[in-house]
Motif scaffolding. Structure first.
Motif, mmCIF file in Angstrom:
data_model
loop_
_atom_site.group_PDB
_atom_site.id
_atom_site.type_symbol
_atom_site.label_atom_id
_atom_site.label_comp_id
_atom_site.label_asym_id
_atom_site.label_seq_id
_atom_site.Cartn_x
_atom_site.Cartn_y
_atom_site.Cartn_z
ATOM 1 N N GLU A 74 -25.789 0.091 12.881
ATOM 2 C CA GLU A 74 -24.488 -0.296 13.439
ATOM 3 C C GLU A 74 -23.837 -1.389 12.578
ATOM 4 O O GLU A 74 -24.521 -2.262 12.043
ATOM 5 C CB GLU A 74 -24.661 -0.830 14.864
ATOM 6 N N TYR A 75 -22.467 -1.312 12.480
ATOM 7 C CA TYR A 75 -21.708 -2.289 11.682
ATOM 8 C C TYR A 75 -20.388 -2.593 12.380
ATOM 9 O O TYR A 75 -19.869 -1.777 13.147
ATOM 10 C CB TYR A 75 -21.407 -1.742 10.276
ATOM 11 N N ASP A 76 -19.874 -3.769 12.064
ATOM 12 C CA ASP A 76 -18.496 -4.071 12.471
ATOM 13 C C ASP A 76 -17.538 -3.356 11.531
ATOM 14 O O ASP A 76 -17.826 -3.183 10.340
ATOM 15 C CB ASP A 76 -18.236 -5.582 12.410
ATOM 16 N N TYR A 77 -16.394 -2.944 12.077
ATOM 17 C CA TYR A 77 -15.386 -2.307 11.226
ATOM 18 C C TYR A 77 -14.972 -3.264 10.092
ATOM 19 O O TYR A 77 -14.900 -4.483 10.284
ATOM 20 C CB TYR A 77 -14.150 -1.929 12.042
ATOM 21 N N ILE A 78 -14.678 -2.686 8.941
ATOM 22 C CA ILE A 78 -14.236 -3.473 7.784
ATOM 23 C C ILE A 78 -12.724 -3.645 7.881
ATOM 24 O O ILE A 78 -11.976 -2.659 7.836
ATOM 25 C CB ILE A 78 -14.613 -2.762 6.469
ATOM 26 N N SER A 79 -12.296 -4.873 8.027
ATOM 27 C CA SER A 79 -10.860 -5.159 8.176
ATOM 28 C C SER A 79 -10.305 -5.706 6.869
ATOM 29 O O SER A 79 -10.923 -6.579 6.238
ATOM 30 C CB SER A 79 -10.632 -6.164 9.305
ATOM 31 N N ILE A 80 -9.143 -5.207 6.502
ATOM 32 C CA ILE A 80 -8.432 -5.696 5.317
ATOM 33 C C ILE A 80 -7.265 -6.552 5.802
ATOM 34 O O ILE A 80 -6.422 -6.072 6.567
ATOM 35 C CB ILE A 80 -7.906 -4.534 4.450
ATOM 36 N N PRO A 81 -7.208 -7.823 5.415
ATOM 37 C CA PRO A 81 -6.113 -8.686 5.890
ATOM 38 C C PRO A 81 -4.737 -8.110 5.548
ATOM 39 O O PRO A 81 -4.548 -7.491 4.504
ATOM 40 C CB PRO A 81 -6.364 -10.009 5.156
ATOM 41 N N THR A 82 -3.803 -8.330 6.450
ATOM 42 C CA THR A 82 -2.423 -7.870 6.225
ATOM 43 C C THR A 82 -1.832 -8.546 4.987
ATOM 44 O O THR A 82 -2.052 -9.722 4.740
ATOM 45 C CB THR A 82 -1.566 -8.194 7.453
ATOM 46 N N GLY A 83 -1.090 -7.759 4.222
ATOM 47 C CA GLY A 83 -0.483 -8.277 3.005
ATOM 48 C C GLY A 83 -1.393 -8.237 1.799
ATOM 49 O O GLY A 83 -1.021 -8.722 0.724
ATOM 50 N N THR A 84 -2.582 -7.664 1.960
ATOM 51 C CA THR A 84 -3.527 -7.569 0.851
ATOM 52 C C THR A 84 -4.038 -6.140 0.756
ATOM 53 O O THR A 84 -3.688 -5.272 1.557
ATOM 54 C CB THR A 84 -4.718 -8.526 1.041
ATOM 55 N N VAL A 85 -4.886 -5.894 -0.239
ATOM 56 C CA VAL A 85 -5.535 -4.600 -0.404
ATOM 57 C C VAL A 85 -7.028 -4.831 -0.578
ATOM 58 O O VAL A 85 -7.469 -5.938 -0.893
ATOM 59 C CB VAL A 85 -4.973 -3.834 -1.624
ATOM 60 N N GLY A 86 -7.793 -3.761 -0.359
ATOM 61 C CA GLY A 86 -9.234 -3.822 -0.559
ATOM 62 C C GLY A 86 -9.653 -2.914 -1.699
ATOM 63 O O GLY A 86 -9.133 -1.806 -1.843
ATOM 64 N N LEU A 87 -10.582 -3.403 -2.512
ATOM 65 C CA LEU A 87 -11.147 -2.609 -3.598
ATOM 66 C C LEU A 87 -12.493 -2.043 -3.158
ATOM 67 O O LEU A 87 -13.260 -2.712 -2.459
ATOM 68 C CB LEU A 87 -11.339 -3.454 -4.846
ATOM 69 N N VAL A 88 -12.792 -0.821 -3.595
ATOM 70 C CA VAL A 88 -14.040 -0.150 -3.225
ATOM 71 C C VAL A 88 -14.821 0.162 -4.490
ATOM 72 O O VAL A 88 -14.271 0.718 -5.461
ATOM 73 C CB VAL A 88 -13.761 1.147 -2.438
ATOM 74 N N GLY A 147 13.564 -4.445 -7.189
ATOM 75 C CA GLY A 147 13.345 -5.667 -6.420
ATOM 76 C C GLY A 147 13.573 -5.462 -4.940
ATOM 77 O O GLY A 147 14.134 -4.462 -4.495
ATOM 78 N N GLY A 148 13.068 -6.431 -4.153
ATOM 79 C CA GLY A 148 13.239 -6.376 -2.708
ATOM 80 C C GLY A 148 12.212 -5.538 -1.997
ATOM 81 O O GLY A 148 12.448 -5.089 -0.872
ATOM 82 N N ALA A 149 11.036 -5.307 -2.594
ATOM 83 C CA ALA A 149 10.003 -4.479 -1.966
ATOM 84 C C ALA A 149 8.624 -4.992 -2.378
ATOM 85 O O ALA A 149 8.490 -5.844 -3.266
ATOM 86 C CB ALA A 149 10.163 -3.009 -2.359
ATOM 87 N N THR A 150 7.582 -4.489 -1.698
ATOM 88 C CA THR A 150 6.200 -4.821 -2.040
ATOM 89 C C THR A 150 5.472 -3.550 -2.442
ATOM 90 O O THR A 150 5.797 -2.452 -1.969
ATOM 91 C CB THR A 150 5.480 -5.480 -0.853
ATOM 92 N N TYR A 151 4.448 -3.719 -3.288
ATOM 93 C CA TYR A 151 3.741 -2.576 -3.844
ATOM 94 C C TYR A 151 2.235 -2.860 -3.845
ATOM 95 O O TYR A 151 1.814 -3.996 -4.099
ATOM 96 C CB TYR A 151 4.214 -2.286 -5.271
ATOM 97 N N ALA A 152 1.446 -1.800 -3.563
ATOM 98 C CA ALA A 152 -0.014 -1.889 -3.594
ATOM 99 C C ALA A 152 -0.484 -1.295 -4.918
ATOM 100 O O ALA A 152 -0.586 -0.073 -5.061
ATOM 101 C CB ALA A 152 -0.621 -1.144 -2.409
ATOM 102 N N ILE A 153 -0.767 -2.150 -5.882
ATOM 103 C CA ILE A 153 -1.144 -1.709 -7.225
ATOM 104 C C ILE A 153 -2.538 -2.222 -7.539
ATOM 105 O O ILE A 153 -2.831 -3.414 -7.357
ATOM 106 C CB ILE A 153 -0.122 -2.212 -8.257
ATOM 107 N N ASN A 154 -3.384 -1.313 -7.991
ATOM 108 C CA ASN A 154 -4.763 -1.668 -8.322
ATOM 109 C C ASN A 154 -4.767 -2.642 -9.494
ATOM 110 O O ASN A 154 -4.266 -2.314 -10.577
ATOM 111 C CB ASN A 154 -5.545 -0.399 -8.678
#
Length: 513
Positions: free
Chosen positions: A78-92, A226-233
Motif C-alpha cells: 500500500e502507498y499514498d497517492y503521489i501528488s504533484i504540487p499545482t504550478g509544477t510538473v513531475g519527472l518520472v 506571451g500570456g500563458a504557461t507551458y509544461a516543458i520537460n
C-alpha cells in the motif's frame, strides 16, 4: 436422511472455518491510498526474465476498493497517492527496460496511462531512464514505486541534471515571447539560423512528437506566445524570455546587484582636446517577435540562467556588443581631432547622424530603433563644469541679444514700409488737390498756409512736382514711430470742393467778399 443432514452441516462448518480467516484478511483501502498487487507465481515465456514476467501481471488497486485476500498468490503493498504540487510538473525515471542510446537524455516515449499501467509500459518497448512525458501538477497518481521513481520540486535529488525551479511551469509574460532552445535532439542542418518549424508538438510540450516529425536542436523559429504557461520537460528544452515591449536603455553607472538589459552600458566618456566629457545618452528600441529567435541564436544560445525573473542574457549581450560598441565608436570618431566648442555646437547634427547609424546597426538584427536622446554633457572636472556652466550662460545671453537685434531689424523694416505707404497716400492726396483745384491754386494755398503758420505738415513742391514728404523735427534713428494715417486727415472740404471759398477767403459774417 439424517446422514445427509450431518454431512451438510460438516461441510458448512468446514467452509465457514476456511472462510473466516480469508474474510479477516480482506481490508478496505482508504481513498487517499492505493495498492500494488504483483502475482508471485508463474512461468516466464522464452527470452523473458522472471522479473518482467511478474511485473506484467502487476495491477493497481485504487483507493475505495477492497484488497484481494490471497496473500499466497499476490505481493500487496500500500502507498499514498503521489501528488504533484499545482504550478509544477513531475519527472518520472524508469528502473526497468532497455538502455537508452548514448547521447540521449530522455528515453523513448510509451503511452502507459501516465505510468499507472506497468503492463502497457513493458509492452511498449520501454527504455530505462528519465521519461519524456511529464506529470501535470494539481493531480494525484497511482504509480508503482518498484518500477518508477517520481521527482517533484520537493523530492528532486541534489545530483539530478535539473534544478527544482526547472520543474515549475514556464510562465511567459504578456509583454514577452518565449524562445525555446531544444537540447535533446539531432543537430540542425544550418548552424547559422534557428531550427525550422515543426508541427504537432503542442508548444514543445510533447517532445516525442517533436522528434518524430524531424525536430532539430538549438533555438527554434517557432516561439511561445506571451500570456500563458507551458509544461516543458527541462531535460528536453529550456525557454528564454525576450521582451517585445519598448525598451529604454541608458548609458551610466549601474548597481552591481541590478538585473537590467542595459547592465553592460557604462558611462559614455569622450576625450576632446585632452579633456574628458561624460555624455548622457538614452536609446529606445523594440524587438519584434519574429526577431527573437535570431537574437537568441546569435547572442544567447549558450547562455544559462535565462529562466524565471532573470533578464535575457541574449538581450544583454546584444545591447552591449551591437548598440554599445556602435555608440562608443561613433562618439570617438566625432571627438577625434575636434574641438570642445565645435562638439557642443554640433550636438543636433551628432544626434541625427547617430540615430541613422543606430537604426542601421539594429536593422541588421531585425530590431526596430525608436528615439535617440542626448542629454546632459559634463566635464569630468568640477572646475571645468563650473566654467562650462558660465560659458553656457554667456551663450544664452548672446543668443537673446541676437534675437533682440533681429526683432529690431524686423520692426524697422515694418516701419519703413509703413512710411512708404504714408508717402504714397500723401502723394495721392496731392494729386487729388491738383486735379480739382489746379496746380497754381494749390501752390497759392500752400504759400498762404505757410504764411499763416499752419501746424499741419505742408506740401513741398520740388522742381514743379509734388514729393509729399512731411516736414517736421528729426526723429531718433534707432526706432521710427509711425502714427496711424487717414487719407482724408488734414483735408478741408473747401480744399476739395471747387467753387467754395476757403476759410481765409470768407468774411467774419460768413458772406463772400
Amino acid at each position: 436422511m439424517p446422514v445427509i443432514i450431518v454431512v451438510l452441516v460438516v461441510v458448512a462448518a468446514a467452509f465457514i472455518a476456511a472462510a473466516v480467516p480469508i474474510l479477516r484478511r480482506m481490508r478496505y483501502l482508504p481513498l487517499h491510498r492505493y495498492a500494488v498487487a504483483t502475482r508471485r507465481w508463474g512461468l516466464p515465456a522464452p527470452n523473458q526474465s522472471r522479473e518482467e514476467f511478474l511485473l506484467r501481471r502487476t495491477r493497481i488497486v485504487r483507493g475505495g476498493q477492497t484488497i484481494p485476500p490471497w496473500s499466497w498468490l499476490y505481493d500487496i503493498h500500500e502507498y499514498d497517492y503521489i501528488s504533484i504540487p499545482t504550478g509544477t510538473v513531475g519527472l518520472v525515471k524508469a528502473k526497468i527496460g532497455a538502455n537508452a542510446p548514448a547521447g540521449r537524455r530522455l528515453s523513448k516515449y510509451v503511452d502507459c496511462d501516465r505510468f499507472q499501467s506497468v503492463t502497457k509500459f513493458l509492452k511498449g518497448d520501454c527504455e530505462q531512464g528519465v521519461q519524456p512525458e511529464l506529470l501535470r501538477g494539481g493531480e494525484a497518481y497511482a504509480i508503482d514505486p518498484q518500477v518508477f521513481d517520481v521527482y517533484t520540486v520537493d523530492s528532486l535529488p541534489a545530483d539530478f541534471p535539473a534544478k527544482a525551479d526547472d520543474l515549475r511551469l514556464v510562465s511567459v509574460d504578456a509583454e514577452d515571447v518565449g524562445v525555446v532552445i531544444v537540447t535533446d535532439a539531432p543537430a540542425p542542418d544550418d548552424l547559422r539560423a534557428p531550427a525550422p518549424v515543426v508541427e504537432g508538438h503542442n508548444n514543445f510540450q510533447k517532445p516525442w512528437e517533436f522528434l518524430w516529425n524531424g525536430g532539430r536542436s538549438g533555438p527554434q523559429t517557432d516561439i511561445l506566445p506571451g500570456g500563458a504557461t507551458y509544461a516543458i520537460n527541462p531535460l528536453f528544452a529550456r525557454v528564454v524570455h525576450i521582451p517585445t515591449r519598448e525598451l529604454t536603455l541608458t548609458w551610466g553607472t549601474k548597481s552591481g546587484s541590478e538585473d537590467r538589459y542595459d547592465s553592460e552600458l557604462g558611462p559614455l566618456k569622450v576625450t576632446i582636446q585632452g579633456f574628458e566629457l561624460e555624455v548622457e545618452l538614452t536609446q529606445t528600441l523594440s524587438i519584434p517577435p519574429h526577431a527573437a529567435p535570431f537574437l537568441v541564436k546569435r547572442f544567447g544560445e549558450d547562455a544559462d540562467g535565462d529562466v524565471g525573473d532573470h533578464k535575457s542574457t541574449a538581450v544583454k549581450r546584444f545591447v552591449g556588443r551591437v548598440l554599445g560598441e556602435k555608440v562608443r565608436g561613433y562618439f570617438n570618431e566625432r571627438a577625434s581631432g575636434g574641438e570642445i566648442d565645435r562638439f557642443l555646437h554640433e550636438l543636433a547634427d551628432t544626434r541625427g547622424k547617430l540615430k541613422v547609424q543606430i537604426t542601421q546597426a539594429l536593422a541588421e538584427v531585425q530590431v526596430d530603433a525608436r528615439e535617440t536622446t542626448i542629454g546632459e554633457i559634463r566635464f569630468a572636472s568640477d572646475e571645468l563644469n563650473k566654467e562650462y556652466r558660465e560659458y553656457v550662460v554667456l551663450q544664452q545671453q548672446f543668443r537673446q541679444l541676437e534675437q533682440k537685434l533681429l526683432n529690431q531689424h524686423v520692426a524697422n523694416d515694418i516701419e519703413r514700409t509703413q512710411l512708404e505707404v504714408h508717402k504714397a497716400k500723401l502723394s495721392a492726396q496731392l494729386d487729388v488737390l491738383i486735379e480739382r483745384l489746379g496746380l497754381d491754386h494749390v501752390k497759392r494755398m500752400e504759400a498762404e498756409r505757410i504764411r499763416a503758420g499752419a501746424t499741419h505738415a505742408p506740401i513741398i513742391l520740388t522742381g514743379g512736382m509734388p514729393s509729399a514728404v512731411p516736414i517736421g523735427p528729426v526723429q531718433p534713428s534707432e526706432r521710427i514711430a509711425i502714427p496711424a494715417f487717414d487719407a482724408t486727415e488734414g483735408l478741408d472740404v473747401f480744399d476739395i470742393s471747387p467753387g467754395l471759398p476757403s476759410p481765409n477767403e470768407r468774411t467774419e459774417t460768413g458772406a463772400p467778399e
